[in-house]
Design an enzyme around this catalytic site. Structure first.
Site, PDB file in Angstrom:
ATOM      1  N   ASP A  48     -10.246  -5.329  -0.836  1.00 54.49           N
ATOM      2  CA  ASP A  48      -9.202  -4.782   0.033  1.00 54.49           C
ATOM      3  C   ASP A  48      -9.829  -3.969   1.158  1.00 54.49           C
ATOM      4  OD1 ASP A  48      -6.829  -3.783   1.029  1.00 54.49           O
ATOM      5  OD2 ASP A  48      -6.384  -2.518  -0.707  1.00 54.49           O
ATOM      6  N   ASP A  81       0.833  -1.203   0.000  1.00 57.61           N
ATOM      7  CA  ASP A  81       0.000   0.000   0.000  1.00 57.61           C
ATOM      8  C   ASP A  81       0.863   1.247   0.000  1.00 57.61           C
ATOM      9  OD1 ASP A  81      -2.742  -0.972   0.118  1.00 57.61           O
ATOM     10  OD2 ASP A  81      -2.121  -1.870   2.010  1.00 57.61           O
TER      11      ASP A  81
HETATM   12  C1  DX5 Z   1      -6.329   0.408   3.010  1.00 57.78           C
HETATM   13  C2  DX5 Z   1      -5.324  -0.484   2.309  1.00 57.78           C
HETATM   14  C3  DX5 Z   1      -5.432  -1.918   2.625  1.00 57.78           C
HETATM   15  C4  DX5 Z   1      -5.192  -2.303   4.050  1.00 57.78           C
HETATM   16  C5  DX5 Z   1      -6.055  -3.463   4.353  1.00 57.78           C
HETATM   17  O1  DX5 Z   1      -6.097   1.714   2.614  1.00 57.78           O
HETATM   18  O2  DX5 Z   1      -5.453  -0.327   0.909  1.00 57.78           O
HETATM   19  O3  DX5 Z   1      -4.622  -2.712   1.767  1.00 57.78           O
HETATM   20  O4  DX5 Z   1      -3.856  -2.639   4.307  1.00 57.78           O
HETATM   21  O5  DX5 Z   1      -5.842  -3.787   5.659  1.00 57.78           O
HETATM   22  P1  DX5 Z   1      -6.873  -4.560   6.584  1.00 57.78           P
HETATM   23  O6  DX5 Z   1      -6.958  -5.970   6.050  1.00 57.78           O
HETATM   24  O7  DX5 Z   1      -6.200  -4.455   7.898  1.00 57.78           O
HETATM   25  O8  DX5 Z   1      -8.183  -3.839   6.512  1.00 57.78           O
HETATM   26 ZN    ZN Z   2      -4.443  -1.817  -0.516  1.00 62.39          ZN
END
Ligand code: DX5
Ligand code: ZN
Length: 222
Positions: free
Chosen positions: A176, A36
């Site tokens: 995601d 990310d």
């Molecule tokens: C949010 C990101 C995600 C995040 C997801 O902005 O794009 O990829 O890391 O994390 P979890 O699974 O913890 O919601």
């Molecule tokens: Zn992401």
């Protein structure tokens, strides 16, 4: 059963032990590593850049699934491709010339992905769907790990599944944000086949491998 992808998001990793945690993800059967990239402008947080993608590239042979939450993304596509990104996903909200951006990602030798925020309509993606390798549905507002899944994104996943079946059936439909044992069956049933997970995997009480295996098992029980 068709192939499904589990992509741990390093946003929730322990960055003092990133290499070791990537090796653990790989041994536990993760399919991709999700990175990310946030700029403190398009999203209210700053994370990592090409340097960390390059470090991941050295630590694992898994595909690196790079999610750009930066505006404008075009300026940095080459740097991320050179750092070893396997796929680069851009937000429709950040691209004035989305078609050109997708072409550029492909010309750099990467798989091209497109994504949209929870409040952005699927309609905006329809013209580009035949040209992409991956469509990512944000199931939280982007910016932070560990947020709660937004159930109002489920109809968007269903709509994209219908559109992709018609326009580009081999493209991945990835989700995601807030993916856990509770939400995984819902997004899978809605038609997603690639699953990003940060908090659930990296903060699993029994460790990373147990987190990945739990998600895999939940998928196989569907
Ligand atoms: C949010 C990101 C995600 C995040 C997801 O902005 O794009 O990829 O890391 O994390 P979890 O699974 O913890 O919601
Ligand atoms: Zn992401």
């Amino acid at each position: 059963m068709s192939r499904t992808i589990i992509a741990p998001s390093i946003l929730s990793a322990d960055f003092t032990r990133l290499g070791a945690q990537l090796i653990e993800c790989e041994s536990a059967g993760a399919d991709w590593i999700h990175v990310d990239v946030m700029d403190g402008h398009f999203v209210p947080n700053i994370t990592v850049g090409p340097l960390i993608v390059e470090a991941c590239r050295q630590a694992t042979s898994l595909p690196l699934d790079v999610h750009l939450m930066i505006e404008p993304p075009e300026r940095y596509l080459e740097a991320f491709a050179q750092a070893g990104a396997s796929s680069i996903t851009v937000h429709v909200e950040t691209c004035t010339h989305l078609h050109r951006t997708i072409q550029r990602i492909k010309s750099l030798g990467c798989q091209a992905g497109v994504t949209l925020n929870p409040a952005t309509p699927v309609l905006l993606l329809e013209p580009i769907l035949p040209l992409v390798d991956l469509v990512l549905v944000l199931t939280v507002n982007p910016g932070f790990g560990g947020q709660q899944f937004l159930p109002e994104t489920l109809p968007k996943i269903r709509e994209l599944r219908r559109l992709l079946d018609r326009l580009n059936p081999t493209a991945w439909l990835e989700v995601d944000g807030g993916i856990s044992l509770n939400t995984l069956p819902q997004v899978h049933a809605a038609g997603a086949n690639a699953f990003v997970s940060g908090n659930f995997i990296f903060h699993h009480p029994q460790g990373i491998s147990a987190g990945i295996q739990a998600l895999r098992q939940a998928l196989s029980q569907e």
